[in-house]
Motif scaffolding. Structure first.
Motif, PDB file in Angstrom:
ATOM      1  N   UNK A   1       0.851  -1.187   0.000  1.00 28.12           N
ATOM      2  CA  UNK A   1       0.000   0.000   0.000  1.00 28.12           C
ATOM      3  C   UNK A   1       0.884   1.232   0.000  1.00 28.12           C
ATOM      4  N   UNK A   2       0.315   2.345  -0.489  1.00 27.43           N
ATOM      5  CA  UNK A   2       1.062   3.594  -0.542  1.00 27.43           C
ATOM      6  C   UNK A   2       0.816   4.466   0.678  1.00 27.43           C
ATOM      7  N   UNK A   3      -0.267   4.215   1.394  1.00 25.08           N
ATOM      8  CA  UNK A   3      -0.562   5.026   2.569  1.00 25.08           C
ATOM      9  C   UNK A   3      -1.401   4.217   3.550  1.00 25.08           C
ATOM     10  N   UNK A   4      -1.605   4.768   4.722  1.00 27.33           N
ATOM     11  CA  UNK A   4      -2.313   4.028   5.766  1.00 27.33           C
ATOM     12  C   UNK A   4      -3.771   3.777   5.420  1.00 27.33           C
ATOM     13  N   UNK A   5      -4.414   4.714   4.707  1.00 22.97           N
ATOM     14  CA  UNK A   5      -5.820   4.539   4.358  1.00 22.97           C
ATOM     15  C   UNK A   5      -5.998   3.352   3.420  1.00 22.97           C
ATOM     16  N   UNK A   6      -5.170   3.268   2.399  1.00 25.43           N
ATOM     17  CA  UNK A   6      -5.246   2.142   1.472  1.00 25.43           C
ATOM     18  C   UNK A   6      -4.972   0.830   2.201  1.00 25.43           C
ATOM     19  N   UNK A   7      -3.971   0.824   3.070  1.00 22.75           N
ATOM     20  CA  UNK A   7      -3.630  -0.386   3.823  1.00 22.75           C
ATOM     21  C   UNK A   7      -4.801  -0.826   4.710  1.00 22.75           C
ATOM     22  N   UNK A   8      -5.442   0.141   5.373  1.00 26.42           N
ATOM     23  CA  UNK A   8      -6.570  -0.194   6.250  1.00 26.42           C
ATOM     24  C   UNK A   8      -7.701  -0.859   5.470  1.00 26.42           C
TER      25      UNK A   8
ATOM     26  N   UNK B   1     -10.103  -5.475  12.671  1.00 24.95           N
ATOM     27  CA  UNK B   1      -9.691  -6.403  13.723  1.00 24.95           C
ATOM     28  C   UNK B   1      -9.768  -5.730  15.093  1.00 24.95           C
ATOM     29  N   UNK B   2      -9.371  -4.441  15.143  1.00 25.75           N
ATOM     30  CA  UNK B   2      -9.435  -3.720  16.404  1.00 25.75           C
ATOM     31  C   UNK B   2     -10.856  -3.587  16.920  1.00 25.75           C
ATOM     32  N   UNK B   3     -11.780  -3.263  16.008  1.00 24.42           N
ATOM     33  CA  UNK B   3     -13.180  -3.134  16.400  1.00 24.42           C
ATOM     34  C   UNK B   3     -13.748  -4.479  16.813  1.00 24.42           C
TER      35      UNK B   3
ATOM     36  N   UNK C   1      -9.742  -8.080   3.372  1.00 30.93           N
ATOM     37  CA  UNK C   1      -9.126  -9.410   3.437  1.00 30.93           C
ATOM     38  C   UNK C   1      -9.491 -10.119   4.737  1.00 30.93           C
ATOM     39  N   UNK C   2      -9.384  -9.433   5.873  1.00 29.40           N
ATOM     40  CA  UNK C   2      -9.671 -10.066   7.165  1.00 29.40           C
ATOM     41  C   UNK C   2     -11.129 -10.488   7.266  1.00 29.40           C
ATOM     42  N   UNK C   3     -12.039  -9.627   6.792  1.00 31.90           N
ATOM     43  CA  UNK C   3     -13.458  -9.966   6.898  1.00 31.90           C
ATOM     44  C   UNK C   3     -13.838 -11.100   5.968  1.00 31.90           C
TER      45      UNK C   3
ATOM     46  N   UNK D   1     -12.094  -6.908  18.135  1.00 32.27           N
ATOM     47  CA  UNK D   1     -11.522  -7.210  19.444  1.00 32.27           C
ATOM     48  C   UNK D   1     -12.247  -6.430  20.536  1.00 32.27           C
ATOM     49  N   UNK D   2     -12.569  -5.155  20.246  1.00 32.39           N
ATOM     50  CA  UNK D   2     -13.295  -4.351  21.218  1.00 32.39           C
ATOM     51  C   UNK D   2     -14.676  -4.942  21.483  1.00 32.39           C
ATOM     52  N   UNK D   3     -15.380  -5.373  20.433  1.00 32.92           N
ATOM     53  CA  UNK D   3     -16.690  -5.986  20.604  1.00 32.92           C
ATOM     54  C   UNK D   3     -16.589  -7.274  21.411  1.00 32.92           C
ATOM     55  N   UNK D   4     -15.546  -8.071  21.124  1.00 37.10           N
ATOM     56  CA  UNK D   4     -15.365  -9.320  21.863  1.00 37.10           C
ATOM     57  C   UNK D   4     -15.104  -9.044  23.338  1.00 37.10           C
ATOM     58  N   UNK D   5     -14.337  -7.986  23.630  1.00 38.30           N
ATOM     59  CA  UNK D   5     -14.068  -7.632  25.024  1.00 38.30           C
ATOM     60  C   UNK D   5     -15.340  -7.167  25.720  1.00 38.30           C
ATOM     61  N   UNK D   6     -16.170  -6.404  25.020  1.00 35.64           N
ATOM     62  CA  UNK D   6     -17.440  -5.978  25.597  1.00 35.64           C
ATOM     63  C   UNK D   6     -18.337  -7.178  25.892  1.00 35.64           C
ATOM     64  N   UNK D   7     -18.364  -8.139  24.971  1.00 37.60           N
ATOM     65  CA  UNK D   7     -19.157  -9.348  25.203  1.00 37.60           C
ATOM     66  C   UNK D   7     -18.618 -10.135  26.387  1.00 37.60           C
ATOM     67  N   UNK D   8     -17.298 -10.199  26.516  1.00 41.69           N
ATOM     68  CA  UNK D   8     -16.705 -10.899  27.648  1.00 41.69           C
ATOM     69  C   UNK D   8     -17.072 -10.224  28.963  1.00 41.69           C
TER      70      UNK D   8
END
Length: 236
Positions: A29-36, A191-193, A42-44, A195-202
């Motif tokens: 990627x050329x910048x953080x926005x493209x990488x995100x 992935x961060x979101x 891909x992750x989803x 993880x946050x949702x999983x922590x809230x559920x926990x």
């Protein structure tokens, strides 16, 4: 007359091994926005097809469609292949993959992409069997899509609420930024979101467990008090 002796035939030269590099030397990627956006998609897709061992998902992986010609290659930002097992690959060599091309590919535009480059990618994906191609520009929030019809990748006129035939995901480019929904209606999240949702559920589950334990202890104290008074709590 001196007999003519035939010169020995030289052994055939060994075939030259063809190299298929695992990297084209270009950054993912050329910048953080493209990488995100690349990692988000891909992750989803990984999560979406985690239970299916015959769906291969990859990001920024070199795809070689033609054996013997390593110059013919492309590295989609994300690709999905139905009918191929999950697992490590340094590159996707189609002749080693039951000759199956990626059926779905994604590209995320960056400022360095040029119209000619993107046109060549479209022609490549059309020539080598891609069924669905999605191109997203996060800077302008513009989504375009192509679907294979009658042998060619045909431009999708309306991508609003378009549902991918292969993936079952739905696109909402009217939102800014683009929202992609899973078949169950849940949006793609990072992935961060997640993880946050999983922590809230926990934490919610832990709180419910604590409340249940407090209620049990309260009931035990009440039963003990009733017994002190000569009453049977089970009979009440």
């Amino acid at each position: 007359m001196t007999p003519v002796t035939a010169s020995p035939t030289a052994p055939p030269a060994p075939p030259i091994a063809v190299e298929y590099p695992d990297s084209d030397g270009q950054p993912m990627a050329e910048n953080t926005l493209q990488f995100e956006w690349i990692t988000l998609i891909k992750e989803n897709l990984d999560w979406l097809f985690a239970a299916d061992p015959q769906v291969f998902v990859a990001g920024d992986l070199l795809w070689y469609p033609v054996e013997g010609n390593p110059k013919i290659r492309q590295a989609p930002d994300a690709l999905v292949v139905f009918g191929r097992p999950k697992g490590y690959r340094g590159s996707y060599r189609q002749w080693q993959e039951d000759h199956l091309p990626p059926q779905v590919v994604f590209e995320i535009l960056s400022p360095g992409n040029r119209p000619g480059e993107m046109s060549r990618k479209l022609l490549f994906y059309q020539q080598y069997g891609v069924e669905e191609y999605y191109l997203y520009d996060p800077d302008s929030n513009r989504l375009e899509g192509w679907i294979r019809q009658e042998g060619i990748l045909d431009w999708i006129e309306t991508v609003q609420d378009w549902v991918s035939p292969r993936l079952g995901i739905r696109f909402d480019p009217s939102a800014d930024p683009l929202v992609i929904y899973r078949p169950d209606g849940e949006p793609f999240v990072s992935y961060g979101e997640r993880s946050r949702q999983a922590e809230q559920e926990r934490q919610r589950a832990e709180q419910e467990s604590q409340r249940a334990e407090q209620e049990r202890q309260r009931a035990d104290r009440l039963a003990a008090k009733l017994r002190e008074l000569g009453l049977d709590p089970e009979a009440l």
